[in-house]
Design an enzyme around this catalytic site. Structure first.
Site, mmCIF file in Angstrom:
data_model
loop_
_atom_site.group_PDB
_atom_site.id
_atom_site.type_symbol
_atom_site.label_atom_id
_atom_site.label_comp_id
_atom_site.label_asym_id
_atom_site.label_seq_id
_atom_site.Cartn_x
_atom_site.Cartn_y
_atom_site.Cartn_z
ATOM 1 N N PRO A 102 0.831 -1.204 0.000
ATOM 2 C CA PRO A 102 0.000 0.000 0.000
ATOM 3 C C PRO A 102 0.863 1.250 0.000
ATOM 4 C CG PRO A 102 0.147 -0.905 2.219
ATOM 5 C CD PRO A 102 0.848 -1.873 1.316
ATOM 6 N N SER A 118 -4.108 1.389 -0.104
ATOM 7 C CA SER A 118 -3.905 2.156 1.125
ATOM 8 C C SER A 118 -5.220 2.743 1.632
ATOM 9 C CB SER A 118 -2.925 3.299 0.833
ATOM 10 O OG SER A 118 -2.916 4.233 1.896
ATOM 11 N N TYR A 176 -5.472 1.918 8.463
ATOM 12 C CA TYR A 176 -5.032 2.766 9.566
ATOM 13 C C TYR A 176 -6.222 2.900 10.508
ATOM 14 C CZ TYR A 176 -0.679 4.369 7.356
ATOM 15 O OH TYR A 176 0.576 4.443 6.815
ATOM 16 N N THR A 226 -1.700 -1.846 9.599
ATOM 17 C CA THR A 226 -0.398 -1.203 9.799
ATOM 18 C C THR A 226 -0.231 -0.860 11.274
ATOM 19 O OG1 THR A 226 -0.469 -0.376 7.563
ATOM 20 C CG2 THR A 226 1.058 0.721 9.056
ATOM 21 N N LYS A 276 1.098 -5.708 9.653
ATOM 22 C CA LYS A 276 2.150 -5.103 8.830
ATOM 23 C C LYS A 276 3.009 -4.162 9.671
ATOM 24 C CE LYS A 276 2.783 -2.138 4.734
ATOM 25 N NZ LYS A 276 3.204 -0.822 5.225
ATOM 26 N N SER A 279 8.098 -5.346 7.918
ATOM 27 C CA SER A 279 8.143 -4.062 7.222
ATOM 28 C C SER A 279 8.648 -3.006 8.181
ATOM 29 C CB SER A 279 6.725 -3.686 6.753
ATOM 30 O OG SER A 279 6.692 -2.360 6.217
ATOM 31 N N HIS A 290 8.097 0.103 7.044
ATOM 32 C CA HIS A 290 7.331 1.182 6.413
ATOM 33 C C HIS A 290 8.185 1.915 5.381
ATOM 34 C CE1 HIS A 290 3.377 3.326 7.400
ATOM 35 N NE2 HIS A 290 3.834 3.984 6.348
ATOM 36 N N GLY A 299 12.804 -2.096 0.153
ATOM 37 C CA GLY A 299 14.051 -2.137 -0.605
ATOM 38 C C GLY A 299 14.139 -3.197 -1.680
#
Ligand code: FNR
Length: 350
Positions: free
Chosen positions: A58, A87, A110, A136, A211, A233, A235, A268
């Site tokens: 997301p 997202s 969220y 998240t 996440k 993650s 973020h 990454g």
């Protein structure tokens, strides 16, 4: 302003660089003389068959990158036979994304202070056919992204956070620093804790991926609290700086999960070799964030299709050159990390 928002990380951006650098310290142990004339990259995520273990993370506000925004990403993901995660802060709503046609989609959540807002949104996502929630958990407050502070980042006035439009939460006020940081401070629930993961399960039948886990401790607690999977993650290095790269944290999480739930990684991943390394360390799949927003900015849907195809081709080649014909043939022995014990060398002959 938009470029800085997409590209930057928190504070010194040490973790941002490390998310990439750490991959380059993992080397291959390829196997040879294996018939690799047929390579099968397909896999299953939460029971859904996908064409490759490369999925879309997301990322907020995609219409800043291209007018088609999340529509383009959704179409490109389904053309590639993979999963898109939308997202909460998308500039297209869950219903709009669903209207682009069939596709397996997850919804990133969220948690707002107003739980009615959350419950409504989760229900809308479920009704629109989304298959899982990516909750998240690394954002009780927004990380200190200094480029956004300098730019006084806000969502451009012609865009809204579409999922919240009818709820009067779709706009972001200008602030003396980052408008997004102020929005988060005003709306996002800092009290969020494990009991809320239970609450979320009580309002939806969608499986919940947690996440933002990077330790063994939290992996165990997440599983105890009913997580259907873990996304390792940081973020995209936008929250707490000086956390390890995700590829360095992955194996700890995989070991703690003990195969009870799948473990995924984002952060990454830029090459097919990175995808292979993550799978060799035990990930069931990876997600990409910035490669999607950058390719969207470059060429809309065609750009996102292309970035997925490039990663797919590179990953296939990596599998072939490593002697792996299917995802399950990728093992820990196909790579070598800094923390592996030196392999026993044959005793020198005197
Ligand atoms: C993100 N990320 C993110 N995560 C999330 O849970 N909700 C969100 O709305 C966003 N938005 C967002 C915007 C932008 C521009 C970026 C770069 C990242 C984090 C994202 O899901 C993912 O964890 C990282 O992007 C993965 O790292 P890479 O692939 O960008 O290196």
């Amino acid at each position: 302003m938009a470029y800085d928002y997409y590209a930057s990380g928190a504070e010194d951006q040490w973790t941002l660089a490390e998310n990439r650098n750490a991959f380059s310290r993992i080397l291959f142990r390829p196997r040879i003389l294996i018939d690799v004339s047929k390579i099968d990259m397909s896999t299953t995520v939460l029971g859904f068959k996908i064409s490759m273990p490369i999925m879309i993370a997301p990322t907020a506000m995609q219409k800043m990158a291209h007018p088609d925004g999340e529509y383009a990403t959704a179409r490109a993901a389904s053309a590639a036979g993979t999963i898109m995660t939308l997202s909460s802060w998308a500039t297209s709503s869950v219903e709009e994304v669903a209207s682009t046609g069939p596709g397996i989609r997850f919804f990133q959540l969220y948690v707002y202070k107003d739980r009615n807002v959350v419950a409504q949104l989760v229900r809308r996502a479920e009704r629109a056919g989304f298959k899982a929630i990516a909750l998240t958990v690394d954002t009780p407050r927004l990380g200190r992204r200094e480029a956004d502070i300098k730019n006084r980042f806000v969502l451009p006035p012609f865009l809204t956070l579409k999922n919240f439009e009818g709820l009067d939460l779709g706009k972001m006020d200008e602030a003396n620093d980052s408008g997004l940081a102020s929005y988060v401070a005003g709306q996002i629930d800092r009290t969020l804790s494990w009991k809320d993961v239970k609450w979320l399960q009580s309002i939806t039948s969608m499986p919940i991926l947690v996440k933002g886990v990077i330790t063994a401790e939290d992996t165990r607690i997440a599983i105890q609290n009913g997580a259907a999977g873990i996304i390792v993650s940081n973020h995209g290095a936008r929250q707490l700086d000086y956390v390890p790269s995700t590829i360095m944290a992955l194996e700890e999480v995989v070991k703690a999960a003990q195969g009870r739930v799948p473990v995924f990684l984002d952060g990454g991943v830029r090459r097919g070799t990175d995808v292979f390394k993550a799978l060799a360390l035990g990930a069931s799949g990876i997600f990409i964030g910035r490669p999607v927003v950058f390719s969207l900015a470059a060429d809309g849907e065609a750009g996102v299709r292309k970035v997925l195809q490039m990663l797919r081709d590179e990953f296939e080649l990596t599998m072939a050159l490593s002697g792996c014909r299917s995802i399950k043939e990728i093992t820990r022995d196909h790579i070598q990390t800094e923390w592996d014990a030196p392999r026993a060398l044959p005793a020198p002959r005197l």
